[in-house]
Design a protein around this motif. Structure first.
Motif, short mmCIF file in Angstrom:
data_model
loop_
_atom_site.label_atom_id
_atom_site.label_comp_id
_atom_site.label_asym_id
_atom_site.label_seq_id
_atom_site.Cartn_x
_atom_site.Cartn_y
_atom_site.Cartn_z
N ASP A 159 25.56 33.32 37.12
CA ASP A 159 25.37 33.31 38.57
C ASP A 159 26.48 34.09 39.28
O ASP A 159 27.63 34.14 38.81
N PRO A 160 26.19 34.67 40.44
CA PRO A 160 27.24 35.32 41.22
C PRO A 160 28.31 34.30 41.63
O PRO A 160 27.99 33.13 41.88
N CYS A 161 29.55 34.75 41.70
CA CYS A 161 30.64 33.82 42.01
C CYS A 161 31.66 34.50 42.91
O CYS A 161 31.67 35.74 43.05
N PRO A 162 32.52 33.72 43.53
CA PRO A 162 33.58 34.32 44.36
C PRO A 162 34.63 34.99 43.49
O PRO A 162 34.77 34.70 42.30
N LEU A 163 35.38 35.87 44.12
CA LEU A 163 36.46 36.59 43.46
C LEU A 163 37.80 36.03 43.94
O LEU A 163 37.98 35.76 45.13
N LEU A 164 38.74 35.88 43.01
CA LEU A 164 40.12 35.55 43.35
C LEU A 164 41.00 36.71 42.93
O LEU A 164 41.14 37.00 41.74
N VAL A 165 41.56 37.42 43.91
CA VAL A 165 42.51 38.50 43.64
C VAL A 165 43.89 37.89 43.43
O VAL A 165 44.31 37.01 44.21
N VAL A 166 44.60 38.34 42.41
CA VAL A 166 45.88 37.74 42.04
C VAL A 166 46.96 38.82 42.02
O VAL A 166 46.89 39.77 41.24
N PHE A 167 47.95 38.69 42.88
CA PHE A 167 49.12 39.57 42.85
C PHE A 167 50.07 39.12 41.75
O PHE A 167 50.07 37.96 41.35
N ASP A 168 50.90 40.05 41.26
CA ASP A 168 51.75 39.78 40.08
C ASP A 168 50.86 39.33 38.93
O ASP A 168 51.14 38.35 38.22
N GLY A 169 49.79 40.08 38.72
CA GLY A 169 48.76 39.67 37.78
C GLY A 169 49.23 39.49 36.37
O GLY A 169 48.75 38.61 35.65
N GLN A 170 50.20 40.31 35.92
CA GLN A 170 50.66 40.18 34.54
C GLN A 170 51.37 38.86 34.31
O GLN A 170 51.30 38.28 33.22
N ASP A 171 52.05 38.34 35.34
CA ASP A 171 52.74 37.06 35.19
C ASP A 171 51.75 35.90 35.21
O ASP A 171 51.88 34.95 34.43
N TYR A 172 50.78 35.94 36.10
CA TYR A 172 49.77 34.88 36.11
C TYR A 172 48.91 34.94 34.85
O TYR A 172 48.39 33.91 34.40
#
Length: 357
Positions: A159-172
């Motif tokens: 199903d379609p879902c919301p997007l969560l953009v994450v800054f400092d992505g390599q750490d998260y």
């Protein structure tokens, strides 16, 4: 207290530290120990790592060649620290537990008895895994180096879902193990399926995350189209504000800035220890909040009680709460680090992406 009594007490502490590891915890007291002719200085979350001019703590002598410093802590505290001699870290032989500080050095750490690392970063048996892919996106003049690596996560759902953009992505991704954490939360029914776009940072992080219009443009015109092409997303034109944005420290500042600037796209903001004021300089988010009569965002904020950003987070909360669609604010007994952010993040994800009847 006689000298013999002091030495007996010191020997008992040392025996416990050797058997159990440092610090020695007795109720709400955690005692760090050093054995040697002289003791290094002690620095850590409890003095904000000296960011406000505090000198390293000088342990007191409690016995022959034995030094100690005792902290009074809440039962659910998580603390990181380091011993310093001549300005350089020296390992604590009584505490083998270490974690990277994000700046190429290691901190020792410990949990008080009422706290523990979240189990959600270990995949539970039978939990389906989302698909994780990596792309190097052209950024042109919008980002240092002209390109940026982004990791895309598609949850295990058709199903379609919301997007969560994450800054400092390599750490998260690596330190917070966010995709595994999300897999477990989805499997437990605690959050709706959510896709991720984890954007790696660069050496220009201070500039790119300081309420940068260039970073916002890169997100809107490069990352978001790439996410739409790779992930099965809900259309924000049909559900305004459906997507979210997450960051810590300067990333938390940039996350809030993104939500304030484009709330019709990113109406859910997770800011962890947001760096809303640096060296006395308040960033433009204060004015964006102050002069808007209404803010159509739902905001999650958490901040450690042992960090220098606590006061700014308290003041920003007071400013934004009357205007935002919803604000959830938490103070945790920890400092400024990814372990604390990782352990508290499930609460934020449940608040903003939790399943509703």
């Amino acid at each position: 207290m006689t000298r013999t009594t002091r030495e007996t007490r010191a020997e008992a502490l040392l025996r416990r530290a050797r058997a159990e590891g440092a610090p020695v915890i007795e109720g709400g007291r955690a005692t760090l120990l050093w054995r040697g002719r002289t003791a290094p200085g002690l620095i850590g979350d409890f003095i904000h790592w000296g960011r406000e001019g505090q000198a390293p703590v000088a342990p007191r002598r409690i016995g022959p060649s034995l030094w100690a410093h005792t902290l009074e802590l809440p039962p659910d505290a998580y603390i990181e620290y380091a011993w310093l001699r001549d300005g350089r870290r020296v390992p604590d032989p009584l505490n083998p537990r270490v974690t990277g500080n994000g700046l190429g050095e290691l901190n020792h750490f410990f949990y008080m008895p009422g706290a523990a690392p979240t189990p959600l970063v270990r995949r539970a048996r039978g939990v389906p895994a989302g698909a994780l892919t990596r792309a190097v996106l052209p950024a042109g003049r919008l980002q240092a180096g002209g390109r940026r690596t982004v990791h895309f996560y598609q949850p295990p759902t058709p199903d379609p879902c919301p997007l969560l953009v994450v800054f400092d992505g390599q750490d998260y991704l690596r330190r917070a193990r966010l995709p595994v954490l999300v897999d477990n939360l989805i499997a437990q029914g605690r959050i709706q399926p959510v896709a991720l776009a984890l954007i790696e940072n660069s050496r220009a992080r201070l500039i790119e995350y300081a309420c940068s219009e260039a970073t916002l443009a890169f997100l809107l015109y490069v990352v978001l189209p790439a996410a739409r092409a790779r992930l099965n997303l809900i259309d924000a034109a049909e559900q305004p504000g459906v997507h979210g944005v997450l960051g810590a420290s300067l990333g938390g500042l940039m996350a809030l800035y993104t939500g304030l600037r484009v709330p019709h796209l990113f109406g859910r903001v997770l800011s962890q220890s947001g760096a809303f004021v640096i060296e006395g300089h308040p960033f433009v988010v204060w004015d964006l909040i102050r002069y808007e009569p209404r803010l159509p965002i739902r905001l999650w904020m958490d901040v450690g009680r042992y960090e220098w950003l606590l006061d700014a987070n308290r003041r920003l909360r007071a400013l934004v709460e009357p205007k935002a669609a919803g604000v959830t604010y938490r103070e945790i007994n920890a400092g400024h680090n990814y372990t604390a952010w990782r352990d508290d993040l499930p609460h934020g994800l449940e608040t903003l992406f939790g399943r509703r009847p």
